[in-house]
Write an enzyme that holds these catalytic residues in place. Sequence first.
Site, PDB file in Angstrom:
ATOM      1  N   ALA A 150     -69.879  -1.462   3.566  1.00 61.74           N
ATOM      2  CA  ALA A 150     -68.889  -1.432   2.479  1.00 61.74           C
ATOM      3  C   ALA A 150     -67.477  -1.345   3.051  1.00 61.74           C
ATOM      4  O   ALA A 150     -66.552  -2.039   2.580  1.00 61.74           O
ATOM      5  CB  ALA A 150     -69.159  -0.257   1.551  1.00 61.74           C
ATOM      6  N   TYR A 151     -67.298  -0.518   4.062  1.00 63.56           N
ATOM      7  CA  TYR A 151     -65.979  -0.378   4.690  1.00 63.56           C
ATOM      8  C   TYR A 151     -65.530  -1.703   5.285  1.00 63.56           C
ATOM      9  O   TYR A 151     -64.398  -2.145   5.052  1.00 63.56           O
ATOM     10  CB  TYR A 151     -66.037   0.692   5.781  1.00 63.56           C
ATOM     11  CG  TYR A 151     -64.795   0.768   6.642  1.00 63.56           C
ATOM     12  CD1 TYR A 151     -63.688   1.495   6.220  1.00 63.56           C
ATOM     13  CD2 TYR A 151     -64.728   0.126   7.873  1.00 63.56           C
ATOM     14  CE1 TYR A 151     -62.544   1.571   7.005  1.00 63.56           C
ATOM     15  CE2 TYR A 151     -63.595   0.188   8.664  1.00 63.56           C
ATOM     16  CZ  TYR A 151     -62.496   0.916   8.219  1.00 63.56           C
ATOM     17  OH  TYR A 151     -61.377   0.978   9.002  1.00 63.56           O
ATOM     18  N   MET A 152     -66.392  -2.364   6.034  1.00 61.71           N
ATOM     19  CA  MET A 152     -66.028  -3.631   6.667  1.00 61.71           C
ATOM     20  C   MET A 152     -65.691  -4.687   5.620  1.00 61.71           C
ATOM     21  O   MET A 152     -64.745  -5.467   5.782  1.00 61.71           O
ATOM     22  CB  MET A 152     -67.161  -4.120   7.570  1.00 61.71           C
ATOM     23  CG  MET A 152     -67.529  -3.162   8.705  1.00 61.71           C
ATOM     24  SD  MET A 152     -66.213  -2.925   9.912  1.00 61.71           S
ATOM     25  CE  MET A 152     -66.307  -4.468  10.842  1.00 61.71           C
TER      26      MET A 152
END
Length: 247
Positions: A150-152
């Site tokens: 999700a962060y990437m």
Amino acid sequence: MAKKVTIVGGHGKVSLRLTKLLAGAQKYSVTSIIRDATQASDILAADPSATAVVLSLEDSPVSEFAETFQGQDVVVWSAGAGGKGGEERTKKVDFEGAVKVFDAIEQVQGPKPRLILVSAVDIRNPDVIPAHYTEEDIALSKRVRGAISAYMHWKYEADKNLVARTAFGWTILRPGGLTDVPGTGKASIGRTHLSPTISRDDVARVLALLIDRPDASGLAIDLVGGETPIEEALDAFIKKGETDWLG
């Protein structure tokens, strides 16, 4: 006159180091955006002359950020959800909060501040593998993407949004894995591999240098641990003028 710098995410570990560096140079005026008034004491400990402003990337309107950015020379984005609150909050802070800051800079009347955005190495279209990656890089990329997908994804969406903007100057700094060990003053900059890790001290040092490098506008800059003096490596990368953003 002192160069006016606003740091978004001012209580972060890199941001506090940057604030202290700028205070030591005695040629900058720092405004630090924090989300909690109790964090102000740490800002003032790093720079007694700094101004702490409480704003929420999640809840404050674009207009309040634009007001804070008015008259500033440089805005440094070094904020993020830090993996807290799941994908919903990651999207809210790392993507929507970043876009809010981009929009706010565009709303500034008169000269607009330049933006230096702290992102991360390997933020890219997952279908486009950089030609210089080794098998070790590819394997590490897959592991990281599996762990913090999700962060990437949302960092990529934020960076993609920024690179399409032309109303203000911007630079994206893309550090690798971060550590709290003392900085070495050395790094590998530009077309890097995904390791080794780099000290937050050294990331803050690169940010401090970029504040005075408007010629880095339009560049995304990879940064990991290395053996080249930071000033030398950064200068060579900027003079080469080839961005690390591959879309």
